[in-house]
Each structure stands twice: as structure tokens, then as C-alpha cells.
Design a protein around this motif. Structure first.
Motif, PDB file in Angstrom:
ATOM      1  N   LYS A   1       0.835  -1.207   0.000  1.00 19.41           N
ATOM      2  CA  LYS A   1       0.000   0.000   0.000  1.00 19.41           C
ATOM      3  C   LYS A   1       0.864   1.249   0.000  1.00 19.41           C
ATOM      4  O   LYS A   1       0.636   2.190  -0.775  1.00 19.41           O
ATOM      5  N   ARG A   2       1.888   1.289   0.839  1.00 21.21           N
ATOM      6  CA  ARG A   2       2.729   2.481   0.949  1.00 21.21           C
ATOM      7  C   ARG A   2       3.639   2.660  -0.265  1.00 21.21           C
ATOM      8  O   ARG A   2       3.989   3.777  -0.623  1.00 21.21           O
ATOM      9  N   ALA A   3       4.012   1.550  -0.885  1.00 18.90           N
ATOM     10  CA  ALA A   3       4.880   1.647  -2.059  1.00 18.90           C
ATOM     11  C   ALA A   3       4.092   1.830  -3.347  1.00 18.90           C
ATOM     12  O   ALA A   3       4.679   2.097  -4.408  1.00 18.90           O
ATOM     13  N   GLY A   4       2.767   1.671  -3.270  1.00 18.64           N
ATOM     14  CA  GLY A   4       1.937   1.836  -4.444  1.00 18.64           C
ATOM     15  C   GLY A   4       2.077   0.708  -5.440  1.00 18.64           C
ATOM     16  O   GLY A   4       1.988   0.925  -6.658  1.00 18.64           O
ATOM     17  N   VAL A   5       2.297  -0.521  -4.928  1.00 20.40           N
ATOM     18  CA  VAL A   5       2.414  -1.685  -5.804  1.00 20.40           C
ATOM     19  C   VAL A   5       1.525  -2.798  -5.250  1.00 20.40           C
ATOM     20  O   VAL A   5       0.919  -2.668  -4.176  1.00 20.40           O
TER      21      VAL A   5
ATOM     22  N   SER B   1      11.422  -4.601 -11.637  1.00 22.03           N
ATOM     23  CA  SER B   1      12.277  -3.511 -12.122  1.00 22.03           C
ATOM     24  C   SER B   1      13.070  -2.902 -10.973  1.00 22.03           C
ATOM     25  O   SER B   1      12.635  -2.920  -9.815  1.00 22.03           O
ATOM     26  N   GLU B   2      14.241  -2.364 -11.319  1.00 20.29           N
ATOM     27  CA  GLU B   2      15.103  -1.800 -10.293  1.00 20.29           C
ATOM     28  C   GLU B   2      14.426  -0.644  -9.575  1.00 20.29           C
ATOM     29  O   GLU B   2      14.554  -0.490  -8.356  1.00 20.29           O
ATOM     30  N   ASP B   3      13.686   0.216 -10.330  1.00 19.85           N
ATOM     31  CA  ASP B   3      12.988   1.342  -9.691  1.00 19.85           C
ATOM     32  C   ASP B   3      11.970   0.849  -8.675  1.00 19.85           C
ATOM     33  O   ASP B   3      11.863   1.379  -7.566  1.00 19.85           O
ATOM     34  N   THR B   4      11.206  -0.164  -9.068  1.00 23.36           N
ATOM     35  CA  THR B   4      10.194  -0.717  -8.160  1.00 23.36           C
ATOM     36  C   THR B   4      10.842  -1.370  -6.953  1.00 23.36           C
ATOM     37  O   THR B   4      10.389  -1.204  -5.810  1.00 23.36           O
ATOM     38  N   ARG B   5      11.918  -2.109  -7.190  1.00 21.54           N
ATOM     39  CA  ARG B   5      12.609  -2.773  -6.080  1.00 21.54           C
ATOM     40  C   ARG B   5      13.127  -1.760  -5.072  1.00 21.54           C
ATOM     41  O   ARG B   5      12.994  -1.941  -3.853  1.00 21.54           O
ATOM     42  N   GLN B   6      13.714  -0.660  -5.586  1.00 25.68           N
ATOM     43  CA  GLN B   6      14.235   0.369  -4.681  1.00 25.68           C
ATOM     44  C   GLN B   6      13.108   1.057  -3.917  1.00 25.68           C
ATOM     45  O   GLN B   6      13.268   1.392  -2.739  1.00 25.68           O
ATOM     46  N   LYS B   7      11.978   1.277  -4.589  1.00 23.16           N
ATOM     47  CA  LYS B   7      10.825   1.903  -3.922  1.00 23.16           C
ATOM     48  C   LYS B   7      10.345   1.024  -2.755  1.00 23.16           C
ATOM     49  O   LYS B   7      10.075   1.508  -1.652  1.00 23.16           O
TER      50      LYS B   7
ATOM     51  N   ARG C   1      12.882   1.112   0.100  1.00 24.06           N
ATOM     52  CA  ARG C   1      12.814   2.340   0.916  1.00 24.06           C
ATOM     53  C   ARG C   1      11.707   2.229   1.956  1.00 24.06           C
ATOM     54  O   ARG C   1      11.882   2.627   3.115  1.00 24.06           O
ATOM     55  N   VAL C   2      10.560   1.694   1.568  1.00 20.59           N
ATOM     56  CA  VAL C   2       9.449   1.529   2.519  1.00 20.59           C
ATOM     57  C   VAL C   2       9.848   0.540   3.622  1.00 20.59           C
ATOM     58  O   VAL C   2       9.599   0.771   4.809  1.00 20.59           O
TER      59      VAL C   2
END
Length: 352
Positions: A8-12, A28-34, A37-38
């Protein structure tokens, strides 16, 4: 905090978070990093199942250990403690499964759901379907005990045949001619428990070698049964002056039966056996015994299992232990207080 909140917090989606944690599918690397971070912000720690998905290991071993009766005996608890302590040193948890046969639900769940990386099996039978099942499944396992044909197995064993024989020879050297054997319960002997069979075999062969008059008994794993068994021994053969036991749970009752019969240990009656040291030292006088090295056996079993997990193609290995008899205060020469005639003619006999 759980995967749903992270998603929910990561929007995925939840599945995306699961894939990012397990690495089972590309993210994806962007999604993994997002997602990372959460996780870092929330201080989230993946549970054991998530870690297992990520590295293919549960970091848990199964201890398949059926209680011999309605409860675990003191010696059985010693083994459980030794395995747990040894596993912890390797950063493994232990899941206890009280399975006696491979059809037990607990045993099937352990394997079918892959809850553990490998298993240690206790209370081994000469013909043990659990060992056969694990071998057929190529599931990493180590036995504490030996089947009738252990050549292809990984195991740690105690040489009950040699140890029971050593107790007989010790008593014969002290002049005892009429000796009883107190084994585990009858149902365990019928079920093929290897320690009960091999101990009985060692006792009877050594007694025959020394020309002793012997009787063998099965005894339930508790003190009242031990006392009743001792009463039967003296009823069947009042001239009995010594016994060998594999039954540490009945030990206190055996001593109590001797006290009630007015037999002083060791002046009138000697007692020896195959018992863990800490149990041998709880009775008075302390028991002369081949001390079961529960801690060492648990450690060796865990060592072998970890070796097998780390090196799946390694050939089977085993350890067979035969500790010396620890001479304590419960055995002595046939004395003047004994009703036996040490010069009587030797013979042989047995009873169930």
C-alpha cells in the motif's frame, strides 16, 4: 507490519512485494528500490517463510522423535536439548515432530510442505519405514540409532550390544552368577526398537559366554513399573544378586524395590546399566553404568546433517560410540549378605 501494508505504501501489488523479497520473478530496479525504501523506513523484517523463499532454505531442521510412551523420558529430553543446542550454533531452529511411522500426519506435513531443510530421526527401529521413505525421497536425514541395514544411511549410534555385554562381564568379574536384565517395554521390543533388541542380544550372548543364570524382563518407562519389575525378579529367582538395565526411567523404582525387599546396594545386590550420566548420578548409591553421551550424539547428528545439506553429493557417514563403563558405587562383589551361593553350579534360563 506485513506485506500488504508495504504494498500500500509503495503503491504496488502484494505479489510485487513478494517477488521483490523472494527474487522468484524479476522486478524492475525502480520498483525494487521503492519497496526497499518503505521496508527500511518501517524496519520490516521478513518472516521465516519469506526468507525461505528468498534463499531456498528454511534454516530449520526437523527432529522426528516419538515419545516412547505417554511422555518423554529424562533421557529423551536430554537428546532433544542436545539437538536444539547444537542446531542453534549453526543458526538453525528445530521443529519437533512426534512421528512414529511415515504415515503420521506430522511426518507427512514435515515433508510435504517442506517445513524443514533436513531431519534427524530418533527411536530407530531395525526396520524403519520413516528411514526408507526419506531415502526414497532423497530427503536429507540423519538417524540417531541404526536400522538392521544401515550401510546407505547417515547415522550416529550407540553400541548397545557391546555396552550391555560390558555390564555383564563387569558383574561376572565380581562373582555374580544369577543376573537379571531389565529392558524397555514389551511393545517397543515388538515394534523392533533397535536399542532394546541390540541390548538384549549383547546381554544374552555375554551371559552365555560367562555361564550365568539369567532372566530377562520388559519394564514400562516409569518408577512404579520398575518397582513391580524388581519384585518379580526376586519372586522368580530370590537368589538373583545383580541386574543390568537399559531403562533409566524405571531406575528409581528398581532401587525402591530393592530397599523394600531389604536388599542393600551393593552389599546384597549390584545394579548396572546403560544410562545417561546425570540420571546415573541421581540415585543413591550412584549407578555404575555405560554413560549415554546424549550431548555428544546430538552434536554429531547435527554436524552430519549440516554437512549433508552443504554437500548433497557426499557419501554416507556415521559414528558408532561405545563409551566405557563408569565405575560408581552400585556394584560390588557377591558378599556375605547375599542369599546367592557364589559357588553354585552355573546354568542358563530366561523368562519374558
Amino acid at each position: 507490519m506485513n506485506i500488504g501494508e508495504i504494498a500500500k505504501r509503495a503503491g504496488v501489488s502484494r505479489s510485487t512485494v513478494s517477488y521483490a523479497l523472494s527474487g522468484k520473478r524479476p522486478v524492475s530496479e525502480d520498483t525494487r528500490q521503492k519497496i526497499q525504501r518503505v521496508i527500511d523506513e518501517l524496519g520490516y523484517q521478513p518472516n521465516a517463510s519469506a526468507r525461505a523463499l528468498a534463499n531456498g532454505r528454511t534454516n530449520t531442521i526437523g527432529l522426528v522423535f516419538p515419545p516412547a510412551g505417554n511422555h518423554y523420558t529424562g533421557m529423551q529430553l536430554d537428546f532433544i536439548g542436545s539437538v536444539v543446542e547444537a542446531a542453534a550454533a549453526y543458526d538453525y531452529d528445530v521443529l519437533l515432530s512426534p512421528s512414529g511411522v511415515d504415515s503420521d500426519r506430522s511426518f507427512q506435513r514435515l515433508l510435504g510442505e517442506r517445513r524443514v531443510d533436513g531431519a534427524i530421526l530418533m527411536e530407530i527401529r531395525l526396520q524403519d519405514d520413516r528411514v526408507d521413505h526419506l531415502l526414497a525421497e532423497n530427503f536429507p536425514a540423519v538417524c540417531i540409532g541404526r536400522t538392521a541395514r544401515p550401510e546407505g544411511d547417515w547415522w550416529v549410534g550407540l553400541d548397545h550390544t557391546a555396552l550391555a555385554a560390558a555390564c555383564v562381564h563387569h558383574l561376572a568379574d565380581l562373582g555374580h552368577r544369577r543376573v537379571a536384565f531389565v529392558n524397555r517395554p514389551e511393545r517397543l521390543l515388538r515394534a523392533g526398537y533397535e536399542s532394546a533388541h541390540r541390548g538384549l542380544d549383547g546381554f544374552t550372548k555375554a551371559a552365555a559366554e560367562r555361564g550365568l543364570t539369567v532372566r530377562t524382563y520388559n519394564c514400562a518407562d516409569d518408577a512404579p513399573s520398575g518397582q513391580a519389575c524388581l519384585e518379580r525378579i526376586l519372586h522368580d529367582e530370590p537368589a538373583t544378586t545383580a541386574l543390568v538395565t537399559l531403562n533409566e526411567a524405571a531406575l528409581g523404582g528398581l532401587y525402591r524395590g530393592l530397599a523394600h525387599a531389604g536388599r542393600h546396594v551393593p552389599r546384597d545386590f549390584s545394579v548396572s546399566g546403560v544410562v545417561a550420566a546425570r540420571w546415573a548420578e541421581t540415585v543413591t548409591p550412584q549407578l555404575t553404568a555405560a554413560d549415554v553421551p546424549a550431548e555428544q550424539m546430538g552434536q554429531l547428528a547435527v554436524d552430519l546433517l549440516v554437512e549433508r545439506l552443504d554437500h548433497p553429493d557426499a557419501p554416507p557417514r556415521h559414528h558408532l560410540l561405545a563409551p566405557p563403563i563408569s565405575l560408581r558405587a552400585s556394584t560390588g562383589p557377591v558378599g556375605s549378605g547375599s542369599p546367592a551361593d557364589p559357588h553354585g553350579a552355573p546354568g542358563s534360563g530366561s523368562t519374558a
